[in-house]
Design an enzyme around this catalytic site. Structure first.
Site, PDB file in Angstrom:
ATOM      1  CD  GLN A 125      -2.436   1.178   2.662  1.00 24.99           C
ATOM      2  OE1 GLN A 125      -2.037   0.340   3.802  1.00 24.99           O
ATOM      3  NE2 GLN A 125      -3.319   1.486   2.880  1.00 24.99           N
ATOM      4  N   GLY A 126       0.252   1.782  -0.770  1.00 22.11           N
ATOM      5  CA  GLY A 126       1.734   3.300  -0.841  1.00 22.11           C
ATOM      6  C   GLY A 126       0.740   4.217  -0.904  1.00 22.11           C
ATOM      7  CB  SER A 128       2.922   7.374   4.567  1.00 24.04           C
ATOM      8  OG  SER A 128       1.340   6.243   5.365  1.00 24.04           O
ATOM      9  CD  GLU A 243      -4.736   0.376   6.649  1.00 22.68           C
ATOM     10  OE1 GLU A 243      -5.590   1.712   5.628  1.00 22.68           O
ATOM     11  OE2 GLU A 243      -3.961   0.615   6.357  1.00 22.68           O
ATOM     12  CG  ASN A 370      -5.950   4.678  17.913  1.00 25.57           C
ATOM     13  OD1 ASN A 370      -6.255   4.387  16.855  1.00 25.57           O
ATOM     14  ND2 ASN A 370      -5.953   3.851  18.733  1.00 25.57           N
ATOM     15  CD  GLU A 371      -2.711  10.491  19.474  1.00 29.56           C
ATOM     16  OE1 GLU A 371      -2.949   9.517  17.699  1.00 29.56           O
ATOM     17  OE2 GLU A 371      -2.856   9.173  20.665  1.00 29.56           O
TER      18      GLU A 371
HETATM   19  C1  LIG Z   1       3.793  -0.710  11.386  1.00 28.58           C
HETATM   20  C2  LIG Z   1       2.898   0.178  10.034  1.00 28.58           C
HETATM   21  C3  LIG Z   1       2.903  -0.409   9.441  1.00 28.58           C
HETATM   22  C4  LIG Z   1       2.475   0.800   7.402  1.00 28.58           C
HETATM   23  N1  LIG Z   1       2.169   0.803   6.934  1.00 28.58           N
HETATM   24  C5  LIG Z   1       2.254   1.195   5.779  1.00 28.58           C
HETATM   25  C6  LIG Z   1       1.343   0.994   4.636  1.00 28.58           C
HETATM   26  O1  LIG Z   1       1.030  -0.194   3.596  1.00 28.58           O
HETATM   27  N2  LIG Z   1       1.431   1.796   4.023  1.00 28.58           N
HETATM   28  C7  LIG Z   1       1.350   2.778   4.063  1.00 28.58           C
HETATM   29  O2  LIG Z   1       0.751   4.194   3.147  1.00 28.58           O
HETATM   30  N3  LIG Z   1       1.559   4.435   5.449  1.00 28.58           N
HETATM   31  C8  LIG Z   1       1.649   2.328   6.574  1.00 28.58           C
HETATM   32  N4  LIG Z   1       2.055   3.308   7.918  1.00 28.58           N
HETATM   33  C9  LIG Z   1       2.243   4.676   7.503  1.00 28.58           C
HETATM   34  C10 LIG Z   1       1.196   5.193   8.853  1.00 28.58           C
HETATM   35  O3  LIG Z   1      -0.583   5.176   7.828  1.00 28.58           O
HETATM   36  C11 LIG Z   1       1.095   6.279   9.524  1.00 28.58           C
HETATM   37  O4  LIG Z   1       2.177   6.435  10.555  1.00 28.58           O
HETATM   38  C12 LIG Z   1      -0.116   6.934   9.940  1.00 28.58           C
HETATM   39  O5  LIG Z   1      -1.336   7.909   8.704  1.00 28.58           O
HETATM   40  C13 LIG Z   1       0.784   7.982  11.140  1.00 28.58           C
HETATM   41  O6  LIG Z   1       1.668   9.096  10.128  1.00 28.58           O
HETATM   42  P1  LIG Z   1       2.899   9.811  10.615  1.00 28.58           P
HETATM   43  O7  LIG Z   1       3.723   8.589  11.033  1.00 28.58           O
HETATM   44  O8  LIG Z   1       3.487  10.695   9.573  1.00 28.58           O
HETATM   45  O9  LIG Z   1       2.887   9.911  12.032  1.00 28.58           O
HETATM   46  P2  LIG Z   1       2.111  11.431  12.362  1.00 28.58           P
HETATM   47  O10 LIG Z   1       1.253  11.603  11.258  1.00 28.58           O
HETATM   48  O11 LIG Z   1       3.855  12.860  11.818  1.00 28.58           O
HETATM   49  O12 LIG Z   1       1.208  11.804  13.427  1.00 28.58           O
HETATM   50  C14 LIG Z   1       2.462  11.818  14.849  1.00 28.58           C
HETATM   51  C15 LIG Z   1       1.539  12.367  16.002  1.00 28.58           C
HETATM   52  O13 LIG Z   1       0.871  13.056  15.752  1.00 28.58           O
HETATM   53  C16 LIG Z   1      -0.258  13.257  15.993  1.00 28.58           C
HETATM   54  N5  LIG Z   1      -1.123  13.543  15.676  1.00 28.58           N
HETATM   55  C17 LIG Z   1      -0.756  14.673  14.184  1.00 28.58           C
HETATM   56  N6  LIG Z   1      -1.853  15.062  13.585  1.00 28.58           N
HETATM   57  C18 LIG Z   1      -2.599  15.655  14.459  1.00 28.58           C
HETATM   58  C19 LIG Z   1      -4.272  15.907  14.607  1.00 28.58           C
HETATM   59  N7  LIG Z   1      -5.303  16.921  13.929  1.00 28.58           N
HETATM   60  N8  LIG Z   1      -4.580  15.824  15.737  1.00 28.58           N
HETATM   61  C20 LIG Z   1      -4.491  14.795  17.163  1.00 28.58           C
HETATM   62  N9  LIG Z   1      -2.733  13.942  16.688  1.00 28.58           N
HETATM   63  C21 LIG Z   1      -2.834  14.362  15.702  1.00 28.58           C
HETATM   64  C22 LIG Z   1      -1.292  11.490  15.691  1.00 28.58           C
HETATM   65  O14 LIG Z   1      -1.755  11.071  16.155  1.00 28.58           O
HETATM   66  C23 LIG Z   1       0.609  10.784  15.521  1.00 28.58           C
HETATM   67  O15 LIG Z   1       0.324  10.635  17.334  1.00 28.58           O
HETATM   68  C24 LIG Z   1       2.345   1.696   8.555  1.00 28.58           C
HETATM   69  C25 LIG Z   1       2.766   2.664  10.160  1.00 28.58           C
HETATM   70  C26 LIG Z   1       3.236   1.790  10.703  1.00 28.58           C
HETATM   71  C27 LIG Z   1       3.632   2.205  12.510  1.00 28.58           C
END
Ligand SMILES: Cc1cc2nc3c(=O)[nH]c(=O)nc-3n(C[C@H](O)[C@H](O)[C@H](O)COP(=O)(O)OP(=O)(O)OC[C@H]3O[C@@H](n4cnc5c(N)ncnc54)[C@H](O)[C@@H]3O)c2cc1C
Lengths: 387, 350
Positions: A125-126, A128, A243, A370-371
């Site tokens: 899945q692409g 992020s 998902e 979850n946020e």
């Molecule tokens: C094991 C694993 C597998 C994954 N697999 C895939 C995949 O196959 N394909 C893919 O595309 N992505 C994948 N992901 C990525 C996943 O979708 C992102 O990690 C997720 O969307 C959060 O983005 P981020 O990691 O950039 O965190 P950030 O967006 O930087 O968030 C960091 C923190 O800030 C909080 N935050 C951000 N915005 C807000 C807001 N508006 N209000 C309150 N809190 C906020 C978040 O809740 C989090 O606690 C995977 C992630 C993990 C851990």
């Protein structure tokens, strides 16, 4: 309301159970985030699909079995109960599959679904990107139309299983002048295309469970587009619904964890009972898994009658991921000094409490944190004012 | 009543903290993960130069004659830096036990060697099925039914076992107790050894929690989503604020425990257990919320956050898991109705 399994459903369960008993490998496979393990898991998908169990809810013409969602839940329960191998193609089968079913052309369904069901083509899945995590509408990776192709440039990241996967489904900015949710297009990209570079990223357990992907003038035929150009966001939201809820993380997984937890507690009762909170947590684990299962049967019933999954998938996501985290914390508390020990000879999260504990930490992050889910629940389900 | 550390204690802690921040970098920790024995003799030598091994050794034997209260802030710093060395086992736990019987020439000789940074002692207790750093020890202090034994390294068989935390080098130890290896049959010495072990873990957990708070506040101040730093979102702020509250209220509990232990207070075991539960709760929350506010990057091997989370998860079972310590507190408070008078706060030592 009619809360019991029908004769046919019981027969189906018996059939699944018998097949799994005869076919599930006696020895656990290696972790699917190793090269050898990935191959073993791909072969297992082949075995499953040869038996007609690749993806039971799909029509037979696409490599499925024509089952309904209740049968899907029964299948999952038996699958987890049998300790069968993790589904290496879960992102394809559980996320892209249902999305294709809803948005794909007949030709796309025939092209992609059977090869997905047989494990011949494993999907990543692409969505992020480094700058687009929670804020997915900030996607910058571009797909610019050039005749009957799109030309992709940019980067994706955190793409699960992309290390050895064959294909990627993703969201790309097809209108460079657009911003936020508009101008995004959903494309299916072969990872072996010229211009694609996959760089593995090691996870907490040291294995390359996800990867970042760089696109340098990667050409993808327009036929690989799902739905209309610019309609990507809407399609992706449908995928996210799968998902967050009953497809990717069906209740069976958590029921199995709850059962293992009860068993662990019973085996180590003398130590565990030092802290009455542990017994309480074990009971709550069982109740939580039970509640999630019941809720999913209710959702499945509603979907069978023509309902849709909407924002309430966010409720589901919060519930299972936090349940999973608590269950594994409880197991670690019971294990005490042994909790930190690496499993002898490996063992994935369905067997090793430690592996499961690590993976449970990711649950409240992936599939939308979850946020973010709580924001959706508050704003879209409760109608609270937006921040 | 004076619930503060002395200027000397604070200054020494500051010196050690500065040293650790400069020398014990994540880069060093990761490079030691890749080595066979996981330890750096150069680092051990520098720690000895700071005088750390001499801390619990009586002055008459070349030591500093200090004790549990002095160790507490230092052990917190060891946690903060995730020190890849079981120095506390030699210098706090073993030296503390040996210092109880300086009339015994074996103890006196060994304490002198410890103070000089020339002896390393691994400590084994039934609460821990495995012994840390046993491969680097000259002697092992091992608890048996009939008392505490001091066993030469040549008399044990070691079998390495992998930990979640690659810095921890754990061993199953095979050995035969002999009359000559027995140091003492006094169960009180072994009991104090256990309490020291638990307090040392509690102190490290508090330091580790603080490190995760620091890493997380920094990261969430830098990482942008939705056009602003994620640290501006209340949900993110509150997760870290919750950890800060838990850490703050663990600290004085640990300090009382250290004081009680140092002063032979009969309630020391209860106070230590209270400390261990409070520190464990804070640390578990720090790891859980720390990774959460990092998002996916927190789940990677590359990010240094994992060093501190894994140490927390590994230590949480050491020297009696939280369930054991909670039972000791509940036995005292609920079953024996202890600690229910306001005058009991500092127990018999006061
Ligand atoms: C094991 C694993 C597998 C994954 N697999 C895939 C995949 O196959 N394909 C893919 O595309 N992505 C994948 N992901 C990525 C996943 O979708 C992102 O990690 C997720 O969307 C959060 O983005 P981020 O990691 O950039 O965190 P950030 O967006 O930087 O968030 C960091 C923190 O800030 C909080 N935050 C951000 N915005 C807000 C807001 N508006 N209000 C309150 N809190 C906020 C978040 O809740 C989090 O606690 C995977 C992630 C993990 C851990």
């Amino acid at each position: 309301m009619r809360l019991h399994f029908t004769e046919a459903q019981r027969a189906f369960r018996a059939e699944v159970r018998a097949w799994l008993e005869a076919n599930v490998p006696a020895e656990p496979l290696e972790d699917f985030d190793t090269e050898a393990g990935f191959t073993q898991h791909r072969l297992w998908e082949r075995t499953l699909s040869d038996g007609g169990w690749g993806m039971v809810t799909w029509p037979k013409a696409y490599g499925g079995r024509g089952c309904d969602l209740i049968e899907w839940l029964i299948f999952e329960e038996e699958y987890w109960r049998a300790g069968a191998p993790a589904r290496v193609n879960q992102n394809g089968l559980f996320l892209l599959g249902p999305t294709l079913m809803e948005y794909g052309t007949e030709e796309q369904k025939r092209r992609f679904l059977p090869a997905m069901a047989s494990g011949e083509e494993v999907w990543a899945q692409g969505w992020s990107e480094p700058g687009a995590g929670s804020d997915m509408a900030a996607i910058r990776c571009t797909a610019v139309r050039d005749g009957d192709h799109y030309v992709i440039n940019g980067q994706k990241t955190w793409s699960t299983r992309a290390r050895w996967a064959d294909w990627l489904f993703g969201l790309f900015r097809s209108d460079p002048a657009s911003s936020r949710h508009r101008g995004l297009t959903f494309l299916l990209v072969p990872l072996r295309s010229p211009g694609v570079t996959v760089r593995p990223i090691r996870q907490l357990n040291g294995l390359p469970g996800f990867a970042e992907i760089f696109f340098d003038d990667v050409r993808v035929p327009v036929d690989n587009r799902l739905a209309d150009e610019g309609a990507g966001w809407q399609v992706a939201m449908a995928t996210a619904g799968f998902e967050r809820g009953l497809m990717l993380r069906s209740p069976a997984r958590f029921q199995q964890t709850a059962r293992r937890l009860v068993q662990l507690y019973n085996e180590r009762r003398a130590e565990a009972d030092m802290d009455p909170a542990i017994r309480d947590a074990v009971v709550r684990a069982w109740m939580g898994a039970e509640a999630y299962t019941l809720s999913t049967y209710a959702t499945a019933s509603r979907l069978i009658k023509g309902g849709h999954i909407g924002a309430e998938a966010s409720l589901t996501k919060v519930f299972w991921s936090e349940l999973d985290q608590r269950m594994h914390e409880t197991a670690m508390a019971i294990l005490g000094a042994e909790a930190e020990l690496l499993p002898d000879g490996g063992g994935d999260e369905s067997r090793s409490w430690l592996e499961g504990f690590l993976f449970a930490q990711a649950g409240p992050i992936y599939a939308g944190t979850n946020e973010i889910q709580r924001n959706i629940i508050a704003e879209r389900l409760l109608g609270m004012p937006r921040a | 009543m004076d619930f503060t550390f002395s200027d000397d204690q604070l200054e020494f802690t500051d010196t050690v903290a500065k040293f650790l921040r400069k020398e014990v970098t994540p880069t060093l920790i990761r490079s030691l993960w890749e080595t066979e024995d996981g330890r750096s003799p150069e680092l051990a030598a520098k720690l000895a130069e700071l005088g750390l091994p001499a801390l619990s050794v009586p002055e008459a034997l070349g030591g500093l004659g200090l004790g549990d209260v002095d160790w507490l802030p230092l052990a917190r710093e060891f946690g903060y830096s995730a020190l890849p060395d079981a120095l506390l086992d030699t210098a706090w736990l073993a030296a503390g036990a040996l210092a109880e019987d300086t009339g015994n020439p074996v103890c006196a000789e060994l304490l002198t060697a410890i103070a000089a940074g020339e002896a390393r002692i691994a400590v084994g207790h039934p609460a821990n099925p495995l012994v840390e750093d046993a491969h680097r020890a000259d002697r092992l202090l091992l608890l048996h039914d009939d008392g505490l034994h001091l066993v030469p390294a040549s008399e044990v068989r070691l079998e390495a076992r992998g930990s979640l935390d690659p810095s921890r080098r754990l061993f199953a130890v095979g050995w035969q107790p002999r009359a000559e290896t027995r140091l003492t049959a006094d169960p009180r010495v072994a009991a104090r050894l256990f309490d020291r072990g638990a307090l040392a873990v509690a102190a490290q957990l508090v330091g580790l929690s603080q490190r995760i708070l620091d890493l997380s506040t920094q990261y969430t101040g830098e990482r942008q989503q939705f056009g602003k730093a994620i640290g501006t979102f209340q949900a993110v702020k509150h997760r870290l604020a919750d950890v800060a509250v838990l850490v703050e209220f663990a600290k004085p509990v640990l300090e009382r425990a250290a004081y009680a232990l140092a002063n032979g207070d009969p309630l020391a075991p209860v106070f230590v257990s209270h400390a261990r539960v409070a520190a464990g709760d804070a640390a578990a929350a720090a790891a859980r919320n720390g990774i959460q506010v990092h998002g996916a990057i927190g789940y990677t091997w590359e990010l240094d956050l994992q060093i501190f989370m894994k140490r927390i998860w590994a230590l949480d079972g050491a020297w009696g898991p939280r369930r054991f310590h909670k039972a000791r507190v509940s036995d005292f408070v609920v079953d024996r109705a202890g600690g229910l008078d306001p005058g009991d706060l500092f127990a018999a030592a006061s």
